[in-house]
Design an enzyme around this catalytic site. Structure first.
Site, PDB file in Angstrom:
ATOM      1  CE  LYS A 205      15.303 -29.148   5.504  1.00  0.00           C
ATOM      2  NZ  LYS A 205      14.588 -28.100   4.740  1.00  0.00           N
ATOM      3  NE  ARG A 215       8.435 -29.609   8.453  1.00  0.00           N
ATOM      4  CZ  ARG A 215       8.685 -30.907   8.457  1.00  0.00           C
ATOM      5  NH1 ARG A 215       7.911 -31.732   9.165  1.00  0.00           N
ATOM      6  NH2 ARG A 215       9.694 -31.401   7.768  1.00  0.00           N
ATOM      7  CE  LYS A 229       8.272 -30.586   4.252  1.00  0.00           C
ATOM      8  NZ  LYS A 229       8.787 -29.198   4.379  1.00  0.00           N
ATOM      9  CD  GLU A 245      22.181 -35.967  -1.011  1.00  0.00           C
ATOM     10  OE1 GLU A 245      22.481 -35.063  -1.816  1.00  0.00           O
ATOM     11  OE2 GLU A 245      21.094 -36.578  -1.050  1.00  0.00           O
ATOM     12  CE  LYS A 260      16.542 -27.051   9.055  1.00  0.00           C
ATOM     13  NZ  LYS A 260      15.743 -26.201   8.141  1.00  0.00           N
ATOM     14  CB  SER A 286      12.419 -24.737  15.237  1.00  0.00           C
ATOM     15  OG  SER A 286      11.983 -25.924  14.575  1.00  0.00           O
ATOM     16  CE1 TYR A 325      14.795 -19.780  14.073  1.00  0.00           C
ATOM     17  CE2 TYR A 325      15.583 -21.921  14.791  1.00  0.00           C
ATOM     18  CZ  TYR A 325      14.969 -21.134  13.848  1.00  0.00           C
ATOM     19  OH  TYR A 325      14.534 -21.693  12.663  1.00  0.00           O
TER      20      TYR A 325
END
Length: 337
Positions: A205, A215, A229, A245, A260, A286, A325
């Site tokens: 991610k 968000r 982040k 990872e 992602k 998104s 979505y």
């Protein structure tokens, strides 16, 4: 790969001439089985709120969510992924609402599993919807840097995952990017006899700029403000790191790994699939959705064609399933074919 033939005996366009031959040699096919629908759930009854930055996407109360789930089941979509919209008064520095057994997510899980036992229910394991500062983890109150603590956050995530699993979640999806959280959650689930609960690890991610509309949808943007982040999500410049990872998460007990965002990271999806050969998911996030929707609204792209092409690209890159979505729209179109 070894190639044979040369022009004019070999004419690559020959097989492209007719629809039937194009279908016969098609390497990748998108079906409803490949789609997971992310949904935003909020408190109350008979409520829905449009997400302005995500045209066509709504925040839904649990009763409205059940109606949406019924359509998804009818279209053959295998699973929904739940993302909660937590009221501001329940957000705290310690994110205690994240493991409230009477909280929004456990209630939504129980309602979905009671009505649609065949539908896969995936829950997001992360603290950002619940923290007053909008970060995915816990911060020491006296830390001027606001650095997210790893091990303390992992302990909180374990409590959250167990809460969701006891409510009936089929799959918990840690999206926080803390070190060691997959192993800690797997150990806790197994210790409590929850051996069939799957872990979908957000293994690669990235600290991406494509998350803004999400968000807004869950109400964490205002809390996060200009916070970053980058101390726990991956640098967009790196792909070798993604393989490390993924390897760590698989070693700790992940059943599925995810990359992602999606389309800007198709190369990472391909590397993960070729390197490990494990179930690999992608998230068409998104920002990707919002960009495409904006282009559709202006008439710059053909909506159906571009939507389906974007989803097929994930399959070609190696994704076994896609959180998108567009899931309902795509499944409706596939059902008509």
């Amino acid at each position: 790969m070894q190639f044979f033939g040369r022009f004019p005996t070999t004419r690559m366009r020959r097989m492209r001439r007719d629809e039937f031959s194009r279908r016969l040699m098609r390497e990748h096919v998108l079906t409803a089985d490949d789609l997971i629908l992310p949904v935003f759930v909020l408190e109350g009854e008979n409520r829905e709120e449009a997400v302005p930055s995500m045209p066509g996407v709504k925040r839904l109360s649990i009763d409205r969510l059940l109606a949406l789930a019924e359509e998804a089941v009818g279209l053959g979509i295998p699973a929904l992924a739940l993302f909660p919209v937590i009221p501001p008064e329940l957000k705290t520095p310690g994110a205690e609402e994240a493991w409230n057994p009477a909280g929004l997510v456990p209630r939504a899980v129980r309602a979905l599993k009671q009505r649609f036992p065949q539908l896969g229910v995936i829950t997001d394991v992360a603290l950002d919807p619940y923290t007053s500062h909008g970060q995915d983890g816990l911060i020491a109150p006296d830390d001027p840097r606001g650095y997210v603590m790893n091990d303390e956050t992992v302990a909180a995530l374990v409590r959250q995952a167990l809460c969701h699993a006891h409510a009936g979640a089929d799959m918990v999806a840690p999206s926080d990017m803390m070190d060691g959280r997959i192993g800690a959650i797997r150990h806790a689930l197994d210790e409590q006899g929850l051996i069939h609960v799957r872990i979908l690890a957000y293994s690669a991610k990235y600290a991406s700029s494509f998350y803004g509309p999400f968000r807004d949808a869950v109400g964490s943007a205002a809390n996060l403000g200009k916070g970053s982040k980058a101390t726990y999500q991956m640098d967009p410049a790196n792909s070798d790191e993604a393989l490390r990872e993924v390897a760590l998460d698989l070693d700790e007990g992940a059943d599925i790994v995810m990359v992602k965002p999606g389309m800007p990271y198709l190369d990472v999806i391909r590397r993960v699939k070729e390197t490990f050969g494990v179930p690999t998911f992608a998230y068409q996030v998104s920002g990707e959705y919002a960009m495409l929707k904006a282009a559709f609204a202006h008439g710059w792209l053909d909506e159906q064609a571009a939507m389906m092409e974007s989803l097929l690209a994930f399959k070609r890159a190696g994704a076994d399933a896609i959180l998108t979505y567009f899931a309902l729209e795509a499944a409706r179109l596939l059902a008509r074919r």
